[in-house]
Scaffold this motif. Structure first.
Motif, PDB file in Angstrom:
ATOM      1  N   GLU A 224      37.031  65.249   5.165  1.00 56.16           N
ATOM      2  CA  GLU A 224      36.595  65.451   6.546  1.00 56.16           C
ATOM      3  C   GLU A 224      36.188  66.891   6.822  1.00 56.16           C
ATOM      4  O   GLU A 224      35.273  67.154   7.614  1.00 56.16           O
ATOM      5  N   THR A 225      36.874  67.865   6.190  1.00 57.74           N
ATOM      6  CA  THR A 225      36.591  69.278   6.487  1.00 57.74           C
ATOM      7  C   THR A 225      36.240  70.088   5.242  1.00 57.74           C
ATOM      8  O   THR A 225      35.754  71.215   5.370  1.00 57.74           O
ATOM      9  N   GLY A 226      36.479  69.542   4.059  1.00 61.93           N
ATOM     10  CA  GLY A 226      36.228  70.275   2.826  1.00 61.93           C
ATOM     11  C   GLY A 226      37.417  71.045   2.324  1.00 61.93           C
ATOM     12  O   GLY A 226      37.404  71.571   1.211  1.00 61.93           O
ATOM     13  N   ASP A 227      38.487  71.128   3.123  1.00 61.54           N
ATOM     14  CA  ASP A 227      39.709  71.834   2.726  1.00 61.54           C
ATOM     15  C   ASP A 227      40.901  71.110   3.345  1.00 61.54           C
ATOM     16  O   ASP A 227      41.037  71.050   4.571  1.00 61.54           O
ATOM     17  N   VAL A 228      41.755  70.567   2.504  1.00 58.71           N
ATOM     18  CA  VAL A 228      42.879  69.782   2.998  1.00 58.71           C
ATOM     19  C   VAL A 228      43.827  70.623   3.848  1.00 58.71           C
ATOM     20  O   VAL A 228      44.564  70.087   4.697  1.00 58.71           O
ATOM     21  N   CYS A 229      43.835  71.941   3.644  1.00 57.66           N
ATOM     22  CA  CYS A 229      44.744  72.812   4.395  1.00 57.66           C
ATOM     23  C   CYS A 229      44.394  72.874   5.884  1.00 57.66           C
ATOM     24  O   CYS A 229      45.191  73.375   6.688  1.00 57.66           O
ATOM     25  N   ASP A 230      43.220  72.383   6.253  1.00 55.11           N
ATOM     26  CA  ASP A 230      42.889  72.288   7.673  1.00 55.11           C
ATOM     27  C   ASP A 230      43.726  71.217   8.363  1.00 55.11           C
ATOM     28  O   ASP A 230      43.864  71.239   9.598  1.00 55.11           O
ATOM     29  N   LYS A 231      44.289  70.302   7.575  1.00 56.04           N
ATOM     30  CA  LYS A 231      45.033  69.190   8.159  1.00 56.04           C
ATOM     31  C   LYS A 231      46.468  69.068   7.647  1.00 56.04           C
ATOM     32  O   LYS A 231      47.304  68.458   8.306  1.00 56.04           O
ATOM     33  N   VAL A 232      46.731  69.632   6.473  1.00 56.11           N
ATOM     34  CA  VAL A 232      48.059  69.500   5.858  1.00 56.11           C
ATOM     35  C   VAL A 232      48.642  70.882   5.619  1.00 56.11           C
ATOM     36  O   VAL A 232      47.994  71.748   5.029  1.00 56.11           O
ATOM     37  N   ALA A 233      49.856  71.097   6.098  1.00 57.39           N
ATOM     38  CA  ALA A 233      50.493  72.405   5.972  1.00 57.39           C
ATOM     39  C   ALA A 233      51.203  72.577   4.638  1.00 57.39           C
ATOM     40  O   ALA A 233      51.289  73.694   4.118  1.00 57.39           O
ATOM     41  N   LEU A 234      51.693  71.458   4.063  1.00 55.78           N
ATOM     42  CA  LEU A 234      52.589  71.572   2.915  1.00 55.78           C
ATOM     43  C   LEU A 234      52.793  70.197   2.286  1.00 55.78           C
ATOM     44  O   LEU A 234      52.746  69.183   2.982  1.00 55.78           O
ATOM     45  N   LEU A 235      53.006  70.173   0.981  1.00 55.51           N
ATOM     46  CA  LEU A 235      53.363  68.940   0.277  1.00 55.51           C
ATOM     47  C   LEU A 235      54.723  69.120  -0.392  1.00 55.51           C
ATOM     48  O   LEU A 235      54.955  70.103  -1.091  1.00 55.51           O
ATOM     49  N   ILE A 236      55.616  68.169  -0.152  1.00 50.38           N
ATOM     50  CA  ILE A 236      56.905  68.112  -0.844  1.00 50.38           C
ATOM     51  C   ILE A 236      56.872  66.880  -1.728  1.00 50.38           C
ATOM     52  O   ILE A 236      56.737  65.761  -1.234  1.00 50.38           O
ATOM     53  N   SER A 237      56.982  67.087  -3.041  1.00 50.94           N
ATOM     54  CA  SER A 237      56.792  65.970  -3.969  1.00 50.94           C
ATOM     55  C   SER A 237      57.953  65.826  -4.943  1.00 50.94           C
ATOM     56  O   SER A 237      58.449  66.815  -5.498  1.00 50.94           O
ATOM     57  N   ASP A 238      58.361  64.591  -5.143  1.00 46.81           N
ATOM     58  CA  ASP A 238      59.265  64.254  -6.233  1.00 46.81           C
ATOM     59  C   ASP A 238      58.519  64.462  -7.551  1.00 46.81           C
ATOM     60  O   ASP A 238      57.287  64.605  -7.576  1.00 46.81           O
ATOM     61  N   ILE A 239      59.249  64.485  -8.657  1.00 41.30           N
ATOM     62  CA  ILE A 239      58.599  64.558  -9.972  1.00 41.30           C
ATOM     63  C   ILE A 239      58.484  63.178 -10.590  1.00 41.30           C
ATOM     64  O   ILE A 239      57.408  62.762 -11.024  1.00 41.30           O
ATOM     65  N   GLU A 240      59.568  62.431 -10.635  1.00 43.67           N
ATOM     66  CA  GLU A 240      59.548  61.101 -11.258  1.00 43.67           C
ATOM     67  C   GLU A 240      58.963  60.075 -10.300  1.00 43.67           C
ATOM     68  O   GLU A 240      59.615  59.695  -9.331  1.00 43.67           O
ATOM     69  N   ASP A 245      53.128  61.152 -12.016  1.00 43.92           N
ATOM     70  CA  ASP A 245      54.313  61.953 -11.722  1.00 43.92           C
ATOM     71  C   ASP A 245      53.949  63.209 -10.927  1.00 43.92           C
ATOM     72  O   ASP A 245      52.776  63.532 -10.717  1.00 43.92           O
ATOM     73  N   GLY A 246      54.970  63.918 -10.462  1.00 42.11           N
ATOM     74  CA  GLY A 246      54.751  65.070  -9.601  1.00 42.11           C
ATOM     75  C   GLY A 246      54.082  66.236 -10.285  1.00 42.11           C
ATOM     76  O   GLY A 246      53.329  66.996  -9.658  1.00 42.11           O
ATOM     77  N   TYR A 247      54.348  66.418 -11.577  1.00 32.35           N
ATOM     78  CA  TYR A 247      53.682  67.489 -12.311  1.00 32.35           C
ATOM     79  C   TYR A 247      52.182  67.228 -12.404  1.00 32.35           C
ATOM     80  O   TYR A 247      51.358  68.128 -12.195  1.00 32.35           O
ATOM     81  N   THR A 248      51.822  65.995 -12.736  1.00 34.99           N
ATOM     82  CA  THR A 248      50.407  65.645 -12.834  1.00 34.99           C
ATOM     83  C   THR A 248      49.736  65.748 -11.473  1.00 34.99           C
ATOM     84  O   THR A 248      48.604  66.240 -11.357  1.00 34.99           O
ATOM     85  N   LEU A 249      50.427  65.280 -10.428  1.00 33.97           N
ATOM     86  CA  LEU A 249      49.905  65.400  -9.067  1.00 33.97           C
ATOM     87  C   LEU A 249      49.621  66.858  -8.727  1.00 33.97           C
ATOM     88  O   LEU A 249      48.540  67.193  -8.206  1.00 33.97           O
ATOM     89  N   THR A 250      50.566  67.741  -9.034  1.00 38.49           N
ATOM     90  CA  THR A 250      50.381  69.164  -8.720  1.00 38.49           C
ATOM     91  C   THR A 250      49.191  69.742  -9.470  1.00 38.49           C
ATOM     92  O   THR A 250      48.369  70.474  -8.897  1.00 38.49           O
TER      93      THR A 250
END
Length: 307
Positions: A224-240, A245-250
């Motif tokens: 929508e804006t070209g930068d997710v940080c315009d809408k999302v402040a932070l991601l908290i992710s599990d690893i498993e 998994d969370g490492y691949t996601l990161t």
């Protein structure tokens, strides 16, 4: 059995490659179950257990192992089945979850398998919110069920999600009122624990059930804006997590120009020094072991205030 886990410490190269190793075991009957090898300290023939007064009915007793007293949980009874009989001929899996060590009573332990997280799938739809499954996979043309251990432990030993008022009262310098915090975790219990711990910040929260789900949602917002940080402040992710998994996601986030500025906190019950090395390898901004609400809330405040 002693040799089954002799090479566990040599298996850390799998972490970050969207792969894992499962220790397969059985409870009552033929159904196979799996637990991540990285959660496992050792597997032992069930020692003599000491009964405790007024113990939880799913705790068969405590074992004294290597100078440590460990509660032994009957996994079959804890998931709605019948108690495992003849425990002197059974095994206990000593595992570390959420900063504590537990013993899980199982009938038998089979072998370790190497598998890709993409082969680990969410539970079938219709299992319901009372299900103890967090994922499933197929081995030798048979279904292997992966239990939601965090749900089991929370029912036996509920964890507080209360955050200290002094942490809640600390101001957030940046205006994040128009943004949200993303939580990615395959355990419904873990998602809700994090959500409750962060409610005091009065910031909208969005949920994802695994890494793939989170990545797809974030990419859609970024369109929508070209930068997710315009809408999302932070991601908290599990690893498993199943599928990704969370490492691949990161790593996927940090390699995508539309997502790369997003701050990522990895929040996991995995332990060991290799986690800290992987934080740097995949570009995560922080790593926190589950589950301490003050520590998590403090980290969220820290990263919300960073440009």
């Amino acid at each position: 059995m002693a040799g089954l886990l002799d090479t566990v410490n040599q298996r850390t190269q799998l972490v970050g490659q969207n792969r894992l190793e499962l220790l397969l075991f059985k409870l009552n009957g033929r159904q196979r179950y799996g637990i991540n090898v990285f959660k496992v300290r050792e597997v032992l023939q069930c020692p003599q257990l000491t009964s405790l007064p007024k113990r939880n009915p799913y705790v068969r007793g405590v074992a004294h192992i290597r100078g440590q007293t460990i509660s032994v949980i009957d996994l079959s009874a804890a998931t709605g089945g019948r108690e495992i009989p003849d425990i002197q001929n059974c095994f206990i899996i000593i595992a570390e979850y959420n900063r504590s060590v537990q013993g899980f009573l199982v009938h038998s332990v089979e072998r370790i398998i190497n598998i890709n997280w993409e082969s680990i799938m969410p539970p079938p739809k219709g299992t319901g919110r009372f299900s103890y499954l967090t994922a499933v996979t197929e081995v030798d043309k048979e279904l292997v069920e992966i239990l939601d251990v965090e749900k089991i432990l929370n029912e036996i030993m509920p964890m507080s999600t209360e955050v200290s008022q002094e942490i809640i009262d600390k101001p957030i310098a940046k205006d994040v009122s128009e943004k949200c915090i993303f939580i990615a975790d395959d355990s419904s219990v873990a998602r809700n624990q994090v959500k409750r711990a962060l409610q005091g910040f009065n910031i909208p929260i969005k949920l994802a059930v695994n890494g793939k789900d989170a990545l797809e949602q974030l990419a859609e917002l970024a369109q929508e804006t070209g930068d997710v940080c315009d809408k999302v402040a932070l991601l908290i992710s599990d690893i498993e997590m199943p599928e990704m998994d969370g490492y691949t996601l990161t790593a996927e986030i940090k390699n995508n120009p539309k997502l790369s500025r997003l701050r990522v906190i990895l929040h996991t019950s995995l332990s060991g020094v290799f986690n800290h090395a992987m934080v740097d390898k995949v570009g995560a901004d922080d790593f926190i072991a589950k589950f301490n609400p003050d520590e998590l809330a403090g980290a969220v405040q820290k990263w919300l205030n960073v440009d």
